[in-house]
Write a protein that holds these residues in place. Sequence first.
Motif, PDB file in Angstrom:
ATOM      1  N   ALA A 221       0.679 -81.960-116.448  1.00 31.06           N
ATOM      2  CA  ALA A 221       2.115 -81.977-116.153  1.00 31.06           C
ATOM      3  C   ALA A 221       2.913 -82.386-117.392  1.00 31.06           C
TER       4      ALA A 221
ATOM      5  N   HIS B 169       3.499 -82.178-109.794  1.00 32.94           N
ATOM      6  CA  HIS B 169       2.052 -82.339-109.940  1.00 32.94           C
ATOM      7  C   HIS B 169       1.607 -83.586-109.177  1.00 32.94           C
TER       8      HIS B 169
ATOM      9  N   SER C 233       1.576 -77.855-110.198  1.00 28.95           N
ATOM     10  CA  SER C 233       0.146 -78.040-110.467  1.00 28.95           C
ATOM     11  C   SER C 233      -0.346 -77.025-111.496  1.00 28.95           C
TER      12      SER C 233
END
Length: 373
Positions: free
Chosen positions: A286, A274, A229
């Motif tokens: 991502a 992600h 993330s």
Amino acid sequence: MIDTAMSKRMEEATRLTCAGKLHEAMALLQGGAPEEWREKTPDNAYRGGNTFDGTWQVSDKKDTVTKPASEALSPDIGHTRQTNTGTFTTGSFSNRVGRRDYKLYIPSGYHGQALPLVVMLHGCTQNPDDFAAGTEMNRLAEEQLCCVLYPAQPMTANNSKCWNWFKAEDQQREGGEPEILAGMTRQIIDNYELDTTRVYVAGLSAGAAMATTLAMTYPDLFAAVGVHSGLPHGVAKSLPEALGTMQGGTGPLGGGNKTKGAAWASDVPAIIFHGDRDTTVHPSNADRVAAQYSTSRQAGATVEKGKVANGHGYTCTTYHNAKGEPHLELWQVHGAGHAWSGGSTKGSYTDPKGPDATKEMLRFFLQHRQAVA
């Protein structure tokens, strides 16, 4: 990674930024939450584990270690807490740039041999204990014989304990937080005589952004990187720019794109996770992170789709280098938000329904070694 108060600050800062009031937006984010928010949202809202701001709860003091003053390990390194398996040790590192505390997991199978080291960078509002509990990296490190280093970002460095990935002074080699983290890593390697060819770094959110910064600035130190993330390196130089990047940025990097960060690239093998429902760090980041590792995409890709039992589906795209070796994995977790995939609810910002990011990262890491000159 942000709590409720930080979310409100971000929303108001975004409004101020759109209105052209950049100084007000930056002051709001740097100064913390207004008093009226603080009463409604305590500092530890939506967070698991304990909070440590530079001091640790420890016991069983052992002999201290003396190191040069230029890069000294604090006597606190002698404080340890025995777990049911390995040992969680507390210490502090300092060099010419600054000082950071840390926690270090030493598996019970360590007897002085050259083990791998995994550096884990927590997200905003988190701390090493919280991050260790949520990712369960220590449990897997015990099984596979790895040491795990958890640097701690104090509120004195960032009001929300975020690693300062968006500041120019913290985006360069031999300067800022990268130099502190690289120096701490090297000191732990030297002190425990760990394997210099098997050193890895991973992080979540702001920690993931800093992990990519380390891969870009210290590719000679890290054999692989895990980005969960996270955000690309070098795309923001201020808090308003950081907000824009988190909301989706200005487009993909690489391929001749002239946007900020396009000049950065790394040959360090990378594994990226992600969630495609992430509303804190837009999922497009991502692909933008992966683009900075585009030198790895030389021999085509394979795509695997799957689903966790009673959990999220996922798509894993594996890119290969010129030798045909897996060099970049991009995991899209369908239906997941801003949380560590497959993590434990004992820590904050985790999603147990996702594929196990900790297991997959450690698998990916141990496939790679740093080339010896």
